[in-house]
Design an enzyme around this catalytic site. Structure first.
Site, PDB file in Angstrom:
ATOM      1  N   GLY A 173       2.876   0.802   8.798  1.00  0.00           N
ATOM      2  CA  GLY A 173       2.687  -0.647   8.816  1.00  0.00           C
ATOM      3  C   GLY A 173       2.996  -1.326  10.136  1.00  0.00           C
ATOM      4  N   THR A 197      -2.640  -0.294   6.032  1.00  0.00           N
ATOM      5  CA  THR A 197      -2.235  -1.659   6.381  1.00  0.00           C
ATOM      6  C   THR A 197      -3.168  -2.314   7.408  1.00  0.00           C
ATOM      7  OG1 THR A 197       0.049  -1.016   5.983  1.00  0.00           O
ATOM      8  CG2 THR A 197      -0.286  -3.043   7.212  1.00  0.00           C
ATOM      9  N   LYS A 223      -1.193  13.537  -1.503  1.00  0.00           N
ATOM     10  CA  LYS A 223      -0.588  13.185  -0.218  1.00  0.00           C
ATOM     11  C   LYS A 223       0.909  13.082  -0.481  1.00  0.00           C
ATOM     12  CE  LYS A 223       0.365   9.520   2.996  1.00  0.00           C
ATOM     13  NZ  LYS A 223       0.059   8.222   3.587  1.00  0.00           N
TER      14      LYS A 223
END
Lengths: 256, 256, 256, 256
Positions: free
Chosen positions: C158, C207, C97
């Site tokens: 997040g 998150t 990634k």
């Protein structure tokens, strides 16, 4: 644009109505109302204060603006009807913004009591402008009962959330036989513009101006916002597309 | 409000920039531009049309408004740079709205080519106003490369979707060292007001006015919308609450 | 539903990919990953930590899940490429990634660097899954450069904002030749469902689960959310109407 | 999760209630209800059809699911009360989803009639589940009148708009002494998940499944959506931030 707005038999040049509560001081209030261009100013009626607060407000405002008494804080039809009558007697004003609050936390209108008070006050010769939820059935019943306009909320009073349910307001506007005035919830100028674009005849607000950092400037912003939305509504906006559409001619590109 | 806006060294009294494409006819275009209050008008540059379309547009508009050539339809940095240079030679104008489109369907900017063309044209002495995505990194790089402003899209060109990602625009405005001009996507006046409330220095639009049912009236709506949003931004709006807050004094209610 | 998903040559039964950072402790992490049903788990690669953190994570996770190394925190193509190569050497894993962050405040991807790193790593034999903005041109270029999928953000990492620009994601999905995985921004289960309904092939999150009050329960919620959205997408939803449509038969009402 | 839901004295394992109208045919209806996992199925009651439609539906469904008669299409309290009584006599079922529609176009509930019918049916020994607007005062009055739950709309019946005013639903859920069931408006699975995340105890839907291209698959999607939202609600989601927050550790970056 020749765009006079008739509300309860009064011809108005401005589609912004403004409240008189909560300003830092009276001079700021007067300057903000002036900057808003509003012709109608709401004043809260309190029984014990009629000879004090409300009468002095009417003295202060009445020469320059049309005062619209409101029954803010009333929780029953009886209380609201009594308040409206006291206002009429003391102030010789026969229209009223009718508020009947269903609970003290959300300040949401109580539809049942509102309908009852509307019918009674209409029978009594009042021009009634009820503050209501964004409920199309309640709006229709209020109009059937003789309300001069309906005033659905955009969001809870003082919340600044704007128009929380634009489609509900749009549906109400599309079907209402009386003017629809968006009342409560406005936070900033684009909210006021949107309300007008949805089809409202006018906007009533208070906190968004009174509690802004600069109330006078925000009042001017609201004036432009209402005017912007009114013009945009009647100008016939472009359709919303999910794809792009070139605005520029596509022929003769350099290099093509 | 003394609110002069300096863009690429030009002092402007209006924060609305308007395009010149797609109007029903030239008279409506002129009337709409007039009604918008804009001082800057974008004109699309085409190589083969320079002696025809663009020059005649500059003749038509140049005496009254500041013309901003744009490279609409260009798909590579090379093409856009060439177009900008031709425009400067032919029209003697040294600023440019830089468009480099990455695909013909979404008309989304190509960031890589845009950055390349911006650097080259800045080096060449141009004042460059690039049309870009709502990408904070691309915006910062464009400013670093010497762009006079950044012009992120609200939504695809001509879509009328408004500002699809308000938080992205707000984040860009909060950090940009150069003016942020919302470009593309505006559909109606409340969209323009919102863009200004998010912190944009100005708004550029075309289709929303040119293709409205009544372009002149929509132009006036946009003028008010931009003004409304600008004033509201600087007036300091009320916070958004999830609960209600009474605007009227809570003491002395009738019946209490 | 026989709905196997092929990503970079791997056949996966789950369309939820999950991160391994920020959990209260390793047991909660393992339980949450288990509850999520994910088969692929991302692990952040740090040069100085490779023999410590990353290797121990791979030891911990590798027997049970497919580890996807990510270059979180890299700010240049060079740094990201180096990190990916170190990961391949140390861990013998050839997919990655790819994160190349353009600034430390928004953590927004840097498209130029990302495209450069993607091309280089593809040339190097990697299966590359780049984390990118919701920009259709960047997504197309990444696919053209050989990316095995594109991973546009829903909102900043997040932030829990969900899918801030659903139409942008929908446009990307409608045109992408490679799988689209919504990465970053997810806050709750309905966000994950929405991403899938917009046409995403999968969702990657971290998150929202790791920092939930109850990570294991939120992981289960996300599993259901992704499944819900996937099923709803393929079930063909009803059109959105602006008016009401009775669900019940309208004949034979009592009293009619 | 041990998460039994008690509604009108009935312990239910599923928080999805489903309607029985509008499916392509009875087999698809049965398969869809099965796939939804619902334990309660609503059936519209019509006076002239009681011996036909409703009884046959109860025969068909009653052995496997708990039937909840509804007074769909009724426009007055009187009509709705009569319908509920007929249903109880014919079907021996003492609970009812109470619909009293205020107009045929929006199918919006008539709050006054609804309150009247609720009080009468509660006095009559019914367990009453009224379908109402998203009005907190009406919801509180319905609970005060003895309703076993309140069922505010997300959007107009059959519209597929989802939850048009999430904050209104959230406010109602936060204060309701009885379970809140989101009824009407759901279009897809993420809508159902969102309703649960806002604090609803359950979701009732019909058209979104019955009229989907693949009703059985959409029923499964809704099952997952409700479960996803329920789990997410109780898992305690992360706060929404306007900025980014790294999910990965920020130390030891390659190259730093």
């Amino acid at each position: 644009m020749d765009d006079v707005f008739t509300l309860a038999g009064r011809r108005l040049g401005s589609r912004l109505l403004i409240g008189s509560s909560g300003y830092p001081n009276r001079q700021v209030m007067l300057d903000a109302i002036e900057a808003s261009g509003a012709e109608v100013v709401t004043v809260s009626i309190r029984r014990i204060s009629l000879e004090g607060y409300a009468e002095s407000m009417v003295d202060l405002l009445g020469g320059r603006w049309t005062v619209l008494p409101n029954t803010a804080g009333c929780q029953t039809a009886k209380e609201a009807v009594l308040t409206a009558r006291l206002a009429r007697e003391a102030l010789d004003i026969d229209w009223v913004k009718l508020e009947v609050i269903g609970d003290r936390e959300t300040l949401h209108p109580d539809s049942e009591e509102l309908l009852r008070a509307t019918a009674e006050l209409v029978g009594d010769g009042f021009q009634v402008l009820p503050y209501c939820g964004d409920d199309p059935v309640v709006c229709r019943k209020l109009a059937d009962a003789g309300a001069a306009a309906v005033m659905p909320l955009g969001a809870p009073i003082g919340s600044g959330l704007g128009v929380s349910n634009p489609r509900a307001i749009e549906r109400i506007c599309a079907r209402s036989p009386v003017p629809v005035i968006l009342d409560a919830g406005i936070g900033t100028a684009s909210d006021a513009a949107l309300a007008m674009e949805l089809g409202c005849a006018a906007v009533l607000l208070n906190t968004a101006v009174a509690k802004a950092e600069d109330p006078v400037r925000m009042a001017a912003a609201m004036k432009h916002g209402v005017e912007a939305g009114r013009l945009a509504r009647s100008a016939g906006r472009i359709p919303i597309l999910t794809h792009a559409e070139p605005s520029s001619p596509q022929l003769g590109l350099v290099g093509s």
